[in-house]
Write a protein that holds these residues in place. Structure first.
Motif, PDB file in Angstrom:
ATOM      1  N   LYS A   8     -11.205   0.224  -0.238  1.00 43.34           N
ATOM      2  CA  LYS A   8     -10.598   0.625   1.041  1.00 43.34           C
ATOM      3  C   LYS A   8      -9.470   1.641   0.840  1.00 43.34           C
ATOM      4  O   LYS A   8      -9.177   2.442   1.718  1.00 43.34           O
ATOM      5  N   HIS A   9      -8.832   1.565  -0.337  1.00 43.90           N
ATOM      6  CA  HIS A   9      -7.700   2.463  -0.598  1.00 43.90           C
ATOM      7  C   HIS A   9      -7.857   3.134  -1.959  1.00 43.90           C
ATOM      8  O   HIS A   9      -8.466   2.589  -2.872  1.00 43.90           O
ATOM      9  N   CYS A  10      -7.265   4.313  -2.073  1.00 49.52           N
ATOM     10  CA  CYS A  10      -7.333   5.124  -3.287  1.00 49.52           C
ATOM     11  C   CYS A  10      -6.461   4.510  -4.378  1.00 49.52           C
ATOM     12  O   CYS A  10      -5.295   4.191  -4.127  1.00 49.52           O
ATOM     13  N   ARG A  11      -7.004   4.372  -5.582  1.00 51.07           N
ATOM     14  CA  ARG A  11      -6.193   3.772  -6.639  1.00 51.07           C
ATOM     15  C   ARG A  11      -5.196   4.764  -7.234  1.00 51.07           C
ATOM     16  O   ARG A  11      -4.301   4.372  -7.967  1.00 51.07           O
ATOM     17  N   ALA A  12      -5.369   6.033  -6.908  1.00 51.10           N
ATOM     18  CA  ALA A  12      -4.410   7.039  -7.391  1.00 51.10           C
ATOM     19  C   ALA A  12      -3.199   7.138  -6.469  1.00 51.10           C
ATOM     20  O   ALA A  12      -2.054   7.121  -6.928  1.00 51.10           O
ATOM     21  N   CYS A  13      -3.438   7.226  -5.132  1.00 53.91           N
ATOM     22  CA  CYS A  13      -2.315   7.486  -4.215  1.00 53.91           C
ATOM     23  C   CYS A  13      -2.159   6.414  -3.140  1.00 53.91           C
ATOM     24  O   CYS A  13      -1.172   6.429  -2.398  1.00 53.91           O
ATOM     25  N   GLY A  14      -3.124   5.484  -3.024  1.00 53.05           N
ATOM     26  CA  GLY A  14      -3.023   4.430  -2.017  1.00 53.05           C
ATOM     27  C   GLY A  14      -3.549   4.843  -0.655  1.00 53.05           C
ATOM     28  O   GLY A  14      -3.578   4.027   0.273  1.00 53.05           O
ATOM     29  N   GLY A  15      -3.977   6.102  -0.517  1.00 52.53           N
ATOM     30  CA  GLY A  15      -4.488   6.609   0.761  1.00 52.53           C
ATOM     31  C   GLY A  15      -5.781   5.923   1.174  1.00 52.53           C
ATOM     32  O   GLY A  15      -6.416   5.210   0.394  1.00 52.53           O
ATOM     33  N   GLU A  16      -6.181   6.157   2.427  1.00 52.48           N
ATOM     34  CA  GLU A  16      -7.407   5.543   2.935  1.00 52.48           C
ATOM     35  C   GLU A  16      -8.639   6.226   2.357  1.00 52.48           C
ATOM     36  O   GLU A  16      -8.673   7.446   2.211  1.00 52.48           O
ATOM     37  N   VAL A  17      -9.658   5.409   2.086  1.00 53.08           N
ATOM     38  CA  VAL A  17     -10.888   5.902   1.468  1.00 53.08           C
ATOM     39  C   VAL A  17     -12.004   5.934   2.497  1.00 53.08           C
ATOM     40  O   VAL A  17     -12.093   5.058   3.359  1.00 53.08           O
ATOM     41  N   ARG A  18     -12.840   6.978   2.461  1.00 53.64           N
ATOM     42  CA  ARG A  18     -14.058   7.008   3.277  1.00 53.64           C
ATOM     43  C   ARG A  18     -15.259   7.138   2.349  1.00 53.64           C
ATOM     44  O   ARG A  18     -15.180   7.826   1.332  1.00 53.64           O
ATOM     45  N   TYR A  19     -16.370   6.479   2.726  1.00 52.89           N
ATOM     46  CA  TYR A  19     -17.595   6.643   1.948  1.00 52.89           C
ATOM     47  C   TYR A  19     -18.347   7.855   2.480  1.00 52.89           C
ATOM     48  O   TYR A  19     -18.762   7.886   3.634  1.00 52.89           O
TER      49      TYR A  19
ATOM     50  N   ARG B   5      -5.380   2.276 -18.028  1.00 55.96           N
ATOM     51  CA  ARG B   5      -4.262   1.968 -17.127  1.00 55.96           C
ATOM     52  C   ARG B   5      -4.101   3.044 -16.064  1.00 55.96           C
ATOM     53  O   ARG B   5      -3.001   3.515 -15.787  1.00 55.96           O
ATOM     54  N   SER B   6      -5.219   3.411 -15.479  1.00 52.45           N
ATOM     55  CA  SER B   6      -5.219   4.532 -14.544  1.00 52.45           C
ATOM     56  C   SER B   6      -5.034   4.078 -13.094  1.00 52.45           C
ATOM     57  O   SER B   6      -4.932   4.897 -12.193  1.00 52.45           O
ATOM     58  N   ILE B   7      -4.986   2.762 -12.843  1.00 48.26           N
ATOM     59  CA  ILE B   7      -4.894   2.268 -11.478  1.00 48.26           C
ATOM     60  C   ILE B   7      -3.428   2.174 -11.062  1.00 48.26           C
ATOM     61  O   ILE B   7      -2.629   1.507 -11.724  1.00 48.26           O
ATOM     62  N   LYS B   8      -3.072   2.854  -9.978  1.00 48.26           N
ATOM     63  CA  LYS B   8      -1.688   2.821  -9.503  1.00 48.26           C
ATOM     64  C   LYS B   8      -1.553   2.042  -8.186  1.00 48.26           C
ATOM     65  O   LYS B   8      -0.502   1.487  -7.888  1.00 48.26           O
ATOM     66  N   HIS B   9      -2.665   2.017  -7.412  1.00 51.31           N
ATOM     67  CA  HIS B   9      -2.622   1.351  -6.106  1.00 51.31           C
ATOM     68  C   HIS B   9      -3.819   0.417  -5.948  1.00 51.31           C
ATOM     69  O   HIS B   9      -4.891   0.647  -6.514  1.00 51.31           O
ATOM     70  N   CYS B  10      -3.621  -0.599  -5.127  1.00 51.10           N
ATOM     71  CA  CYS B  10      -4.645  -1.622  -4.879  1.00 51.10           C
ATOM     72  C   CYS B  10      -5.745  -1.046  -3.987  1.00 51.10           C
ATOM     73  O   CYS B  10      -5.452  -0.461  -2.939  1.00 51.10           O
ATOM     74  N   CYS B  13      -5.606  -3.168  -0.455  1.00 50.97           N
ATOM     75  CA  CYS B  13      -4.539  -3.016   0.548  1.00 50.97           C
ATOM     76  C   CYS B  13      -3.707  -1.763   0.357  1.00 50.97           C
ATOM     77  O   CYS B  13      -2.876  -1.446   1.217  1.00 50.97           O
ATOM     78  N   GLY B  14      -3.892  -1.037  -0.763  1.00 46.93           N
ATOM     79  CA  GLY B  14      -3.117   0.178  -1.005  1.00 46.93           C
ATOM     80  C   GLY B  14      -1.758  -0.076  -1.624  1.00 46.93           C
ATOM     81  O   GLY B  14      -1.026   0.867  -1.943  1.00 46.93           O
ATOM     82  N   GLY B  15      -1.404  -1.350  -1.832  1.00 51.05           N
ATOM     83  CA  GLY B  15      -0.101  -1.706  -2.408  1.00 51.05           C
ATOM     84  C   GLY B  15       0.040  -1.246  -3.856  1.00 51.05           C
ATOM     85  O   GLY B  15      -0.931  -0.835  -4.492  1.00 51.05           O
ATOM     86  N   GLU B  16       1.253  -1.335  -4.374  1.00 51.49           N
ATOM     87  CA  GLU B  16       1.492  -0.899  -5.749  1.00 51.49           C
ATOM     88  C   GLU B  16       0.951  -1.914  -6.754  1.00 51.49           C
ATOM     89  O   GLU B  16       1.049  -3.125  -6.542  1.00 51.49           O
ATOM     90  N   ALA B  34       1.417  -6.598  -3.922  1.00 52.96           N
ATOM     91  CA  ALA B  34       1.485  -6.989  -2.501  1.00 52.96           C
ATOM     92  C   ALA B  34       0.529  -8.141  -2.200  1.00 52.96           C
ATOM     93  O   ALA B  34       0.936  -9.202  -1.747  1.00 52.96           O
ATOM     94  N   CYS B  35      -0.782  -7.948  -2.473  1.00 52.94           N
ATOM     95  CA  CYS B  35      -1.767  -8.960  -2.050  1.00 52.94           C
ATOM     96  C   CYS B  35      -2.320  -9.779  -3.221  1.00 52.94           C
ATOM     97  O   CYS B  35      -3.073 -10.725  -3.006  1.00 52.94           O
ATOM     98  N   GLY B  36      -1.979  -9.404  -4.465  1.00 54.88           N
ATOM     99  CA  GLY B  36      -2.375 -10.204  -5.614  1.00 54.88           C
ATOM    100  C   GLY B  36      -3.767  -9.922  -6.173  1.00 54.88           C
ATOM    101  O   GLY B  36      -4.156 -10.510  -7.189  1.00 54.88           O
ATOM    102  N   THR B  37      -4.514  -9.024  -5.536  1.00 54.20           N
ATOM    103  CA  THR B  37      -5.863  -8.704  -6.033  1.00 54.20           C
ATOM    104  C   THR B  37      -5.794  -8.185  -7.467  1.00 54.20           C
ATOM    105  O   THR B  37      -4.918  -7.380  -7.804  1.00 54.20           O
TER     106      THR B  37
END
Lengths: 181, 181
Positions: A8-19, B5-10, B13-16, B34-37
Protein backbone atom coordinates in the motif's frame (compact mmCIF):
# COMPACT_ATOMS: atom_id res chain seq x y z
CA UNK A 1 -2.73 -16.50 -10.76
CA UNK A 2 -1.14 -15.41 -7.49
CA UNK A 3 -1.44 -11.61 -7.17
CA UNK A 4 -1.25 -10.54 -3.55
CA UNK A 5 -1.24 -6.75 -4.24
CA UNK A 6 -0.40 -6.31 -0.60
CA UNK A 7 1.76 -3.21 -0.98
CA UNK A 8 0.00 0.00 0.00
CA UNK A 9 2.94 2.32 0.67
CA UNK A 10 6.37 2.88 -0.87
CA UNK A 11 9.22 1.41 1.16
CA UNK A 12 11.54 4.16 -0.05
CA UNK A 13 9.47 7.28 0.75
CA UNK A 14 6.24 6.05 2.39
CA UNK A 15 4.10 7.50 -0.42
CA UNK A 16 0.95 5.84 -1.72
CA UNK A 17 1.37 2.97 -4.17
CA UNK A 18 -0.77 2.20 -7.23
CA UNK A 19 -0.73 -1.05 -9.19
CA UNK A 20 -0.05 -0.19 -12.84
CA UNK A 21 2.00 -1.55 -15.72
CA UNK A 22 5.26 0.41 -16.11
CA UNK A 23 6.57 1.29 -19.59
CA UNK A 24 8.58 -1.63 -21.06
CA UNK A 25 6.84 -4.08 -18.71
CA UNK A 26 3.90 -6.43 -19.26
CA UNK A 27 2.26 -6.74 -15.85
CA UNK A 28 1.06 -4.52 -13.04
CA UNK A 29 3.63 -3.52 -10.44
CA UNK A 30 3.27 -1.59 -7.21
CA UNK A 31 4.43 1.86 -8.30
CA UNK A 32 4.91 4.79 -5.92
CA UNK A 33 2.73 7.74 -6.92
CA UNK A 34 5.15 10.09 -5.14
CA UNK A 35 8.71 9.03 -6.03
CA UNK A 36 8.04 6.52 -8.84
CA UNK A 37 9.85 3.59 -7.23
CA UNK A 38 8.63 0.22 -8.58
CA UNK A 39 8.25 -2.60 -6.03
CA UNK A 40 8.50 -6.13 -7.40
CA UNK A 41 6.89 -9.15 -5.75
CA UNK A 42 8.42 -12.54 -6.54
CA UNK A 43 8.18 -16.17 -5.42
CA UNK A 44 10.02 -17.31 -2.31
CA UNK A 45 12.13 -20.40 -1.72
CA UNK A 46 11.44 -22.81 1.13
CA UNK A 47 14.48 -25.00 1.85
CA UNK A 48 14.67 -28.16 3.93
CA UNK A 49 15.99 -31.67 4.30
CA UNK A 50 14.87 -35.25 4.38
CA UNK A 51 17.07 -36.59 7.20
CA UNK A 52 17.41 -40.39 7.38
CA UNK A 53 18.97 -42.91 9.77
CA UNK A 54 19.28 -46.45 8.46
CA UNK A 55 15.73 -47.23 7.25
CA UNK A 56 13.97 -44.45 9.16
CA UNK A 57 13.30 -40.79 8.31
CA UNK A 58 13.03 -37.77 10.59
CA UNK A 59 9.80 -35.80 10.91
CA UNK A 60 9.00 -32.81 13.13
CA UNK A 61 5.62 -32.08 14.70
CA UNK A 62 4.89 -28.39 14.16
CA UNK A 63 4.52 -26.11 17.17
CA UNK A 64 3.56 -23.10 15.01
CA UNK A 65 0.80 -22.18 12.58
CA UNK A 66 -0.04 -23.04 9.91
CA UNK A 67 -0.77 -26.72 10.55
CA UNK A 68 0.25 -26.75 14.19
CA UNK A 69 0.32 -30.34 15.52
CA UNK A 70 0.94 -31.93 12.11
CA UNK A 71 4.17 -33.56 10.91
CA UNK A 72 6.64 -32.02 8.47
CA UNK A 73 10.17 -32.32 7.21
CA UNK A 74 12.43 -29.62 8.69
CA UNK A 75 12.19 -26.63 6.31
CA UNK A 76 11.67 -22.89 6.21
CA UNK A 77 12.14 -19.73 4.17
CA UNK A 78 15.58 -19.30 2.62
CA UNK A 79 17.36 -16.24 4.03
CA UNK A 80 19.67 -13.68 2.45
CA UNK A 81 23.34 -14.55 2.94
CA UNK A 82 22.98 -18.31 2.59
CA UNK A 83 22.83 -20.87 -0.21
CA UNK A 84 19.91 -23.24 -0.65
CA UNK A 85 21.90 -26.03 1.03
CA UNK A 86 23.07 -23.77 3.87
CA UNK A 87 19.47 -22.70 4.50
CA UNK A 88 18.26 -26.31 4.48
CA UNK A 89 20.95 -27.27 7.01
CA UNK A 90 20.13 -24.26 9.22
CA UNK A 91 16.44 -25.21 9.33
CA UNK A 92 17.35 -28.81 10.19
CA UNK A 93 19.40 -27.63 13.15
CA UNK A 94 16.84 -25.02 14.28
CA UNK A 95 13.77 -27.27 14.08
CA UNK A 96 15.15 -30.68 15.02
CA UNK A 97 18.57 -30.06 16.57
CA UNK A 98 19.75 -32.83 14.25
CA UNK A 99 23.35 -33.47 13.20
CA UNK A 100 23.45 -34.32 9.50
CA UNK A 101 25.72 -34.75 6.53
CA UNK A 102 24.14 -32.88 3.60
CA UNK A 103 23.76 -34.96 0.42
CA UNK A 104 22.39 -33.89 -2.97
CA UNK A 105 19.30 -31.88 -3.84
CA UNK A 106 16.44 -34.39 -3.96
CA UNK A 107 13.25 -32.48 -4.89
CA UNK A 108 12.32 -29.13 -6.42
CA UNK A 109 8.58 -28.60 -6.03
CA UNK A 110 6.75 -25.62 -7.49
CA UNK A 111 3.80 -24.48 -5.36
CA UNK A 112 2.68 -21.79 -7.79
CA UNK A 113 -0.64 -21.18 -6.05
CA UNK A 114 1.17 -19.63 -3.08
CA UNK A 115 4.20 -18.28 -4.93
CA UNK A 116 6.72 -20.71 -3.44
CA UNK A 117 9.41 -23.12 -4.60
CA UNK A 118 10.25 -25.91 -2.12
CA UNK A 119 13.69 -27.52 -2.28
CA UNK A 120 14.58 -30.61 -0.20
CA UNK A 121 18.02 -32.15 0.24
CA UNK A 122 18.71 -35.69 1.36
CA UNK A 123 20.66 -35.58 4.62
CA UNK A 124 22.33 -38.47 6.44
CA UNK A 125 21.84 -38.33 10.21
CA UNK A 126 25.19 -38.68 12.00
CA UNK A 127 23.52 -39.79 15.25
CA UNK A 128 20.02 -40.00 16.71
CA UNK A 129 20.47 -37.22 19.26
CA UNK A 130 17.69 -34.71 18.56
CA UNK A 131 17.01 -31.37 20.25
CA UNK A 132 13.85 -29.82 18.82
CA UNK A 133 13.67 -26.03 18.85
CA UNK A 134 10.71 -23.87 19.92
CA UNK A 135 8.95 -24.30 16.55
CA UNK A 136 8.77 -28.08 17.03
CA UNK A 137 6.66 -30.07 19.54
CA UNK A 138 8.65 -33.25 18.99
CA UNK A 139 11.04 -34.76 16.44
CA UNK A 140 10.89 -38.47 15.76
CA UNK A 141 12.24 -41.18 13.44
CA UNK A 142 9.71 -43.19 11.41
CA UNK A 143 10.02 -46.35 9.33
CA UNK A 144 8.11 -46.32 6.03
CA UNK A 145 5.16 -48.25 7.52
CA UNK A 146 5.04 -45.94 10.55
CA UNK A 147 4.70 -42.60 8.68
CA UNK A 148 1.59 -40.70 9.93
CA UNK A 149 0.31 -40.15 6.38
CA UNK A 150 -2.99 -38.69 7.64
CA UNK A 151 -1.18 -36.09 9.73
CA UNK A 152 1.34 -34.69 7.23
CA UNK A 153 1.33 -30.87 7.24
CA UNK A 154 2.21 -30.07 3.62
CA UNK A 155 1.87 -31.69 0.23
CA UNK A 156 5.53 -31.00 -0.54
CA UNK A 157 6.50 -33.05 2.53
CA UNK A 158 4.22 -35.87 1.39
CA UNK A 159 5.58 -35.79 -2.18
CA UNK A 160 9.19 -35.78 -1.01
CA UNK A 161 8.59 -38.74 1.32
CA UNK A 162 6.81 -40.70 -1.44
CA UNK A 163 9.67 -40.10 -3.88
CA UNK A 164 12.24 -41.07 -1.24
CA UNK A 165 10.63 -44.43 -0.51
CA UNK A 166 10.07 -45.10 -4.23
CA UNK A 167 13.72 -44.34 -5.02
CA UNK A 168 14.88 -46.49 -2.11
CA UNK A 169 12.90 -49.44 -3.48
CA UNK A 170 14.42 -48.85 -6.94
CA UNK A 171 17.90 -48.84 -5.39
CA UNK A 172 19.06 -45.39 -6.57
CA UNK A 173 18.26 -41.81 -5.62
CA UNK A 174 17.76 -39.24 -8.36
CA UNK A 175 16.74 -35.59 -8.50
CA UNK A 176 13.01 -34.96 -8.95
CA UNK A 177 11.08 -31.87 -10.05
CA UNK A 178 7.30 -31.59 -9.86
CA UNK A 179 4.49 -29.06 -9.71
CA UNK A 180 2.11 -29.15 -6.73
CA UNK A 181 -1.12 -27.86 -8.29
CA UNK B 1 26.59 -11.56 4.19
CA UNK B 2 24.02 -9.88 1.97
CA UNK B 3 22.06 -7.34 4.05
CA UNK B 4 20.49 -4.70 1.83
CA UNK B 5 18.50 -2.94 4.60
CA UNK B 6 16.81 -1.01 1.85
CA UNK B 7 13.38 -0.69 3.52
CA UNK B 8 12.74 2.73 5.06
CA UNK B 9 8.93 2.76 5.28
CA UNK B 10 6.21 0.22 6.07
CA UNK B 11 4.36 -1.05 3.01
CA UNK B 12 1.20 -1.51 5.08
CA UNK B 13 0.92 1.93 6.76
CA UNK B 14 3.83 4.03 5.43
CA UNK B 15 5.29 4.43 8.94
CA UNK B 16 9.01 4.50 9.65
CA UNK B 17 10.83 1.18 9.76
CA UNK B 18 13.61 0.13 12.13
CA UNK B 19 15.88 -2.90 11.71
CA UNK B 20 15.63 -4.95 14.90
CA UNK B 21 15.40 -8.59 15.91
CA UNK B 22 11.79 -9.59 16.66
CA UNK B 23 11.01 -11.89 19.63
CA UNK B 24 11.37 -15.57 18.59
CA UNK B 25 13.64 -14.59 15.69
CA UNK B 26 17.41 -14.56 15.37
CA UNK B 27 18.16 -11.79 12.90
CA UNK B 28 17.27 -8.17 12.29
CA UNK B 29 14.09 -7.52 10.29
CA UNK B 30 12.58 -4.31 8.98
CA UNK B 31 9.94 -3.64 11.64
CA UNK B 32 7.38 -0.84 11.45
CA UNK B 33 7.64 1.47 14.42
CA UNK B 34 3.99 2.50 13.94
CA UNK B 35 1.97 -0.67 13.23
CA UNK B 36 4.53 -3.38 14.04
CA UNK B 37 4.42 -5.14 10.65
CA UNK B 38 7.59 -7.15 9.98
CA UNK B 39 8.97 -7.03 6.42
CA UNK B 40 11.07 -10.00 5.34
CA UNK B 41 13.72 -9.83 2.62
CA UNK B 42 14.60 -13.08 0.90
CA UNK B 43 16.62 -14.36 -2.07
CA UNK B 44 15.13 -14.23 -5.57
CA UNK B 45 15.10 -16.85 -8.30
CA UNK B 46 16.42 -16.14 -11.79
CA UNK B 47 15.11 -18.70 -14.28
CA UNK B 48 16.28 -19.39 -17.83
CA UNK B 49 17.17 -21.92 -20.48
CA UNK B 50 20.10 -23.27 -22.40
CA UNK B 51 18.50 -23.63 -25.86
CA UNK B 52 20.38 -25.87 -28.34
CA UNK B 53 20.05 -26.78 -32.02
CA UNK B 54 22.12 -29.76 -33.15
CA UNK B 55 25.63 -28.89 -31.91
CA UNK B 56 25.03 -25.18 -31.37
CA UNK B 57 23.65 -23.20 -28.40
CA UNK B 58 21.65 -19.98 -28.33
CA UNK B 59 23.01 -16.83 -26.72
CA UNK B 60 21.47 -13.35 -26.49
CA UNK B 61 23.42 -10.08 -26.55
CA UNK B 62 22.00 -7.87 -23.81
CA UNK B 63 20.36 -4.58 -24.72
CA UNK B 64 19.87 -3.60 -21.05
CA UNK B 65 22.03 -2.94 -18.02
CA UNK B 66 23.78 -4.51 -16.27
CA UNK B 67 26.31 -5.88 -18.76
CA UNK B 68 24.73 -4.28 -21.84
CA UNK B 69 26.42 -5.59 -25.02
CA UNK B 70 27.58 -8.85 -23.44
CA UNK B 71 26.21 -12.33 -24.17
CA UNK B 72 23.91 -14.31 -21.90
CA UNK B 73 21.54 -17.25 -21.85
CA UNK B 74 17.90 -16.12 -21.90
CA UNK B 75 16.89 -15.68 -18.24
CA UNK B 76 15.19 -13.30 -15.83
CA UNK B 77 13.47 -12.99 -12.47
CA UNK B 78 10.82 -15.61 -11.75
CA UNK B 79 7.35 -14.04 -11.44
CA UNK B 80 4.40 -14.85 -9.19
CA UNK B 81 1.88 -17.14 -10.87
CA UNK B 82 4.39 -19.28 -12.74
CA UNK B 83 6.56 -22.32 -12.05
CA UNK B 84 10.34 -22.27 -12.48
CA UNK B 85 9.98 -24.00 -15.88
CA UNK B 86 7.16 -21.69 -16.99
CA UNK B 87 9.26 -18.66 -16.08
CA UNK B 88 12.28 -20.04 -17.93
CA UNK B 89 10.16 -20.63 -21.04
CA UNK B 90 8.64 -17.13 -20.80
CA UNK B 91 12.06 -15.51 -20.66
CA UNK B 92 13.21 -17.57 -23.65
CA UNK B 93 10.27 -16.31 -25.70
CA UNK B 94 10.59 -12.70 -24.48
CA UNK B 95 14.33 -12.35 -24.98
CA UNK B 96 14.99 -14.52 -28.04
CA UNK B 97 11.59 -15.21 -29.62
CA UNK B 98 12.73 -18.84 -29.69
CA UNK B 99 10.46 -21.88 -30.02
CA UNK B 100 11.65 -24.60 -27.67
CA UNK B 101 10.73 -27.91 -26.10
CA UNK B 102 11.55 -27.67 -22.38
CA UNK B 103 13.74 -30.51 -21.07
CA UNK B 104 14.93 -31.12 -17.51
CA UNK B 105 16.42 -28.73 -14.98
CA UNK B 106 20.15 -28.61 -15.75
CA UNK B 107 21.79 -26.25 -13.22
CA UNK B 108 20.94 -24.71 -9.84
CA UNK B 109 23.53 -22.05 -9.03
CA UNK B 110 23.59 -20.15 -5.75
CA UNK B 111 24.83 -16.58 -6.09
CA UNK B 112 24.71 -15.84 -2.38
CA UNK B 113 26.62 -12.57 -2.65
CA UNK B 114 23.66 -10.96 -4.44
CA UNK B 115 20.86 -13.01 -2.84
CA UNK B 116 19.94 -14.96 -5.99
CA UNK B 117 19.44 -18.56 -7.08
CA UNK B 118 19.82 -19.15 -10.83
CA UNK B 119 18.05 -22.13 -12.42
CA UNK B 120 18.66 -23.16 -16.03
CA UNK B 121 16.72 -25.75 -18.02
CA UNK B 122 17.96 -27.49 -21.15
CA UNK B 123 15.64 -26.62 -24.02
CA UNK B 124 15.59 -28.15 -27.51
CA UNK B 125 15.08 -25.54 -30.26
CA UNK B 126 12.24 -26.60 -32.58
CA UNK B 127 13.49 -24.36 -35.41
CA UNK B 128 16.08 -21.62 -35.92
CA UNK B 129 13.59 -18.77 -36.33
CA UNK B 130 14.52 -16.18 -33.72
CA UNK B 131 12.80 -12.89 -32.92
CA UNK B 132 14.72 -11.04 -30.20
CA UNK B 133 12.68 -8.76 -27.95
CA UNK B 134 13.56 -5.22 -26.86
CA UNK B 135 15.93 -6.46 -24.11
CA UNK B 136 18.13 -8.22 -26.68
CA UNK B 137 20.40 -6.65 -29.34
CA UNK B 138 20.75 -9.93 -31.24
CA UNK B 139 20.26 -13.67 -30.66
CA UNK B 140 22.65 -16.11 -32.29
CA UNK B 141 23.62 -19.78 -32.39
CA UNK B 142 27.20 -20.69 -31.46
CA UNK B 143 29.20 -23.90 -31.78
CA UNK B 144 31.41 -24.73 -28.79
CA UNK B 145 34.52 -23.29 -30.45
CA UNK B 146 32.66 -20.11 -31.41
CA UNK B 147 31.43 -19.11 -27.91
CA UNK B 148 32.54 -15.53 -27.08
CA UNK B 149 34.00 -16.59 -23.72
CA UNK B 150 35.51 -13.12 -23.13
CA UNK B 151 32.15 -11.42 -23.59
CA UNK B 152 29.89 -13.54 -21.38
CA UNK B 153 27.71 -11.36 -19.14
CA UNK B 154 27.33 -13.54 -16.03
CA UNK B 155 29.26 -16.28 -14.26
CA UNK B 156 26.12 -18.44 -14.06
CA UNK B 157 25.86 -18.35 -17.87
CA UNK B 158 29.53 -19.33 -18.17
CA UNK B 159 29.17 -22.16 -15.64
CA UNK B 160 26.04 -23.53 -17.31
CA UNK B 161 27.72 -23.49 -20.75
CA UNK B 162 30.84 -25.21 -19.37
CA UNK B 163 28.74 -27.95 -17.73
CA UNK B 164 26.69 -28.42 -20.92
CA UNK B 165 29.73 -28.98 -23.13
CA UNK B 166 31.35 -31.24 -20.50
CA UNK B 167 28.19 -33.35 -20.22
CA UNK B 168 27.89 -33.52 -24.01
CA UNK B 169 31.43 -34.88 -24.25
CA UNK B 170 30.63 -37.46 -21.56
CA UNK B 171 27.53 -38.54 -23.49
CA UNK B 172 24.90 -37.92 -20.80
CA UNK B 173 23.28 -34.85 -19.25
CA UNK B 174 22.81 -34.73 -15.48
CA UNK B 175 21.57 -32.14 -13.00
CA UNK B 176 24.25 -29.94 -11.48
CA UNK B 177 24.24 -27.71 -8.39
CA UNK B 178 27.06 -25.28 -7.57
CA UNK B 179 27.82 -22.15 -5.58
CA UNK B 180 29.12 -19.09 -7.43
CA UNK B 181 31.29 -17.42 -4.77
Amino acid sequence: MFTPRSIKHCRACGGEVRYQTPPDDNRDRATCSACGTIHYENPLNVVGTLPFWEDRVLLCRRNIEPRRGLWTLPAGFMELGESTAEGALRETVEEAGAHVEMLGLFTLLNVTRVGQVHLFYRARLLDTDLAPGPETIEAQLFGEDEIPWDEIAFRTTRKTLELFFADRRSGSFGFHAADIT
